[in-house]
Write a protein that holds these residues in place. Structure first.
Motif, PDB file in Angstrom:
ATOM      1  N   SER A  34     -33.124  -2.357  -4.416  1.00  9.96           N
ATOM      2  CA  SER A  34     -34.231  -1.419  -4.616  1.00  9.96           C
ATOM      3  C   SER A  34     -33.844  -0.262  -5.542  1.00  9.96           C
ATOM      4  N   THR A  35     -32.780  -0.457  -6.316  1.00 10.42           N
ATOM      5  CA  THR A  35     -32.318   0.587  -7.242  1.00 10.42           C
ATOM      6  C   THR A  35     -32.379   0.069  -8.674  1.00 10.42           C
ATOM      7  N   ILE A  36     -32.909   0.898  -9.568  1.00 11.28           N
ATOM      8  CA  ILE A  36     -32.932   0.560 -10.993  1.00 11.28           C
ATOM      9  C   ILE A  36     -31.618   1.049 -11.595  1.00 11.28           C
ATOM     10  N   VAL A  37     -30.916   0.118 -12.242  1.00 11.37           N
ATOM     11  CA  VAL A  37     -29.597   0.394 -12.816  1.00 11.37           C
ATOM     12  C   VAL A  37     -29.538  -0.149 -14.247  1.00 11.37           C
ATOM     13  N   PRO A  38     -28.596   0.339 -15.063  1.00 17.04           N
ATOM     14  CA  PRO A  38     -28.434  -0.247 -16.397  1.00 17.04           C
ATOM     15  C   PRO A  38     -28.058  -1.727 -16.288  1.00 17.04           C
ATOM     16  N   ALA A  39     -28.672  -2.544 -17.146  1.00 21.11           N
ATOM     17  CA  ALA A  39     -28.381  -3.980 -17.160  1.00 21.11           C
ATOM     18  C   ALA A  39     -27.539  -4.361 -18.359  1.00 21.11           C
ATOM     19  N   GLY A  40     -27.427  -3.457 -19.309  1.00 28.55           N
ATOM     20  CA  GLY A  40     -26.633  -3.743 -20.501  1.00 28.55           C
ATOM     21  C   GLY A  40     -27.134  -2.942 -21.679  1.00 28.55           C
ATOM     22  N   HIS A  41     -26.383  -3.001 -22.775  1.00 30.88           N
ATOM     23  CA  HIS A  41     -26.774  -2.379 -24.031  1.00 30.88           C
ATOM     24  C   HIS A  41     -26.043  -3.117 -25.148  1.00 30.88           C
ATOM     25  N   GLY A  42     -26.538  -2.951 -26.353  1.00 30.23           N
ATOM     26  CA  GLY A  42     -25.896  -3.638 -27.464  1.00 30.23           C
ATOM     27  C   GLY A  42     -26.500  -3.266 -28.792  1.00 30.23           C
ATOM     28  N   SER A  43     -26.011  -3.923 -29.829  1.00 33.07           N
ATOM     29  CA  SER A  43     -26.462  -3.631 -31.188  1.00 33.07           C
ATOM     30  C   SER A  43     -27.332  -4.747 -31.768  1.00 33.07           C
ATOM     31  N   GLU A  44     -27.414  -5.872 -31.081  1.00 34.11           N
ATOM     32  CA  GLU A  44     -28.228  -7.000 -31.561  1.00 34.11           C
ATOM     33  C   GLU A  44     -29.458  -7.159 -30.673  1.00 34.11           C
ATOM     34  N   ARG A  57     -37.778  -9.175 -14.292  1.00 31.27           N
ATOM     35  CA  ARG A  57     -38.544  -7.980 -14.659  1.00 31.27           C
ATOM     36  C   ARG A  57     -37.535  -6.898 -14.984  1.00 31.27           C
ATOM     37  N   LEU A  58     -37.756  -6.213 -16.086  1.00 34.06           N
ATOM     38  CA  LEU A  58     -36.821  -5.175 -16.509  1.00 34.06           C
ATOM     39  C   LEU A  58     -37.497  -4.210 -17.461  1.00 34.06           C
ATOM     40  N   PHE A  59     -36.799  -3.131 -17.743  1.00 32.29           N
ATOM     41  CA  PHE A  59     -37.244  -2.134 -18.704  1.00 32.29           C
ATOM     42  C   PHE A  59     -36.248  -2.125 -19.849  1.00 32.29           C
ATOM     43  N   THR A  80     -41.596  -2.756 -21.048  1.00 28.51           N
ATOM     44  CA  THR A  80     -41.574  -3.242 -19.668  1.00 28.51           C
ATOM     45  C   THR A  80     -41.793  -4.742 -19.743  1.00 28.51           C
ATOM     46  N   TRP A  81     -40.798  -5.500 -19.337  1.00 32.64           N
ATOM     47  CA  TRP A  81     -40.875  -6.965 -19.365  1.00 32.64           C
ATOM     48  C   TRP A  81     -41.157  -7.474 -17.951  1.00 32.64           C
ATOM     49  N   ILE A  82     -42.183  -8.310 -17.841  1.00 29.79           N
ATOM     50  CA  ILE A  82     -42.504  -8.961 -16.573  1.00 29.79           C
ATOM     51  C   ILE A  82     -42.612 -10.451 -16.849  1.00 29.79           C
ATOM     52  N   GLY A  83     -41.629 -11.215 -16.375  1.00 31.87           N
ATOM     53  CA  GLY A  83     -41.614 -12.655 -16.591  1.00 31.87           C
ATOM     54  C   GLY A  83     -42.766 -13.353 -15.888  1.00 31.87           C
ATOM     55  N   LEU A  89     -46.555  -9.015  -5.998  1.00 33.68           N
ATOM     56  CA  LEU A  89     -46.102  -7.759  -5.407  1.00 33.68           C
ATOM     57  C   LEU A  89     -45.114  -7.042  -6.323  1.00 33.68           C
ATOM     58  N   GLN A  90     -44.181  -7.806  -6.905  1.00 33.26           N
ATOM     59  CA  GLN A  90     -43.210  -7.205  -7.829  1.00 33.26           C
ATOM     60  C   GLN A  90     -43.898  -6.717  -9.109  1.00 33.26           C
ATOM     61  N   ARG A  91     -44.924  -7.447  -9.558  1.00 35.27           N
ATOM     62  CA  ARG A  91     -45.692  -7.022 -10.732  1.00 35.27           C
ATOM     63  C   ARG A  91     -46.358  -5.678 -10.479  1.00 35.27           C
ATOM     64  N   ALA A  92     -46.953  -5.553  -9.309  1.00 36.74           N
ATOM     65  CA  ALA A  92     -47.645  -4.309  -8.963  1.00 36.74           C
ATOM     66  C   ALA A  92     -46.657  -3.155  -8.832  1.00 36.74           C
ATOM     67  N   LYS A  93     -45.519  -3.427  -8.251  1.00 37.49           N
ATOM     68  CA  LYS A  93     -44.519  -2.386  -8.000  1.00 37.49           C
ATOM     69  C   LYS A  93     -43.894  -1.846  -9.297  1.00 37.49           C
ATOM     70  N   ILE A  94     -43.794  -2.681 -10.294  1.00 37.86           N
ATOM     71  CA  ILE A  94     -43.138  -2.236 -11.529  1.00 37.86           C
ATOM     72  C   ILE A  94     -43.925  -1.117 -12.201  1.00 37.86           C
ATOM     73  N   SER A  95     -45.232  -1.109 -12.031  1.00 37.33           N
ATOM     74  CA  SER A  95     -46.048  -0.048 -12.635  1.00 37.33           C
ATOM     75  C   SER A  95     -45.721   1.312 -12.037  1.00 37.33           C
ATOM     76  N   THR A  96     -45.555   1.383 -10.729  1.00 42.84           N
ATOM     77  CA  THR A  96     -45.211   2.670 -10.110  1.00 42.84           C
ATOM     78  C   THR A  96     -43.742   3.015 -10.350  1.00 42.84           C
ATOM     79  N   ASP A  97     -42.884   2.008 -10.394  1.00 42.90           N
ATOM     80  CA  ASP A  97     -41.456   2.250 -10.628  1.00 42.90           C
ATOM     81  C   ASP A  97     -41.183   2.755 -12.049  1.00 42.90           C
ATOM     82  N   LYS A  98     -42.086   2.444 -12.957  1.00 42.75           N
ATOM     83  CA  LYS A  98     -41.900   2.858 -14.348  1.00 42.75           C
ATOM     84  C   LYS A  98     -41.813   4.386 -14.467  1.00 42.75           C
ATOM     85  N   THR A  99     -42.446   5.110 -13.558  1.00 42.31           N
ATOM     86  CA  THR A  99     -42.377   6.570 -13.611  1.00 42.31           C
ATOM     87  C   THR A  99     -40.938   7.060 -13.422  1.00 42.31           C
TER      88      THR A  99
END
Length: 142
Positions: A34-44, A57-59, A80-83, A89-99
């Motif tokens: 239930s925690t949003i954390v970094p998933a990675g970063h890069g140059s490509e 689902r990720l940001f 905001t990516w939603i597969g 339920l996860q789709r709905a939750k991502i909208s509020t989590d985006k804040t």
């Protein structure tokens, strides 16, 4: 359980993308329980796209070089990516989590909510950012 965000780690990833002296052009943020954390970063950009799967689902915070014949500049976007296979339920939750994400990722030219992989194409995003950017002097360069 309410969603939380690892502010320090996410802010660090965000600042890497914003830093003009860095070649980092994207950072992604995912759910770890239930925690949003970094998933990675890069140059490509393709590396970022590869994280956007049907079951995920990720940001994403992405730097894209835009401009015209007169000037080049970096523009930033929040994606905001939603597969396709993500539950309702996860789709709905991502909208509020985006804040929570927007408390950290505050400076961007345009925001995208995407579930179609074709809309992840870098050229599509660049064109949308160009439209949002105002003056375009490309036509005068010919």
């Amino acid at each position: 359980m309410a969603t939380r965000i690892d502010k320090e780690a996410c802010r660090e990833a965000y600042n890497l993308v914003r830093d003009d002296s860095s070649d980092i052009s994207w950072a992604s943020f995912k759910y770890d329980g239930s925690t949003i954390v970094p998933a990675g970063h890069g140059s490509e950009y393709e590396e970022f796209k590869s994280q956007c799967t049907d079951d995920n689902r990720l940001f994403g915070f992405v730097r894209i070089l835009t401009g015209d014949a007169m000037s080049k500049r970096a523009k930033f976007t929040l994606i905001t990516w939603i597969g396709e296979n993500v539950s309702g339920l996860q789709r709905a939750k991502i909208s509020t989590d985006k804040t929570l994400v927007k408390d950290i990722v505050q400076n961007f030219a345009k925001e995208f909510m995407i579930s179609d992989p074709r809309e992840l194409e870098e050229e599509y995003l660049r064109n949308e950012l160009k439209k949002a950017g105002g003056a375009n002097y490309d036509a005068q360069a010919e």
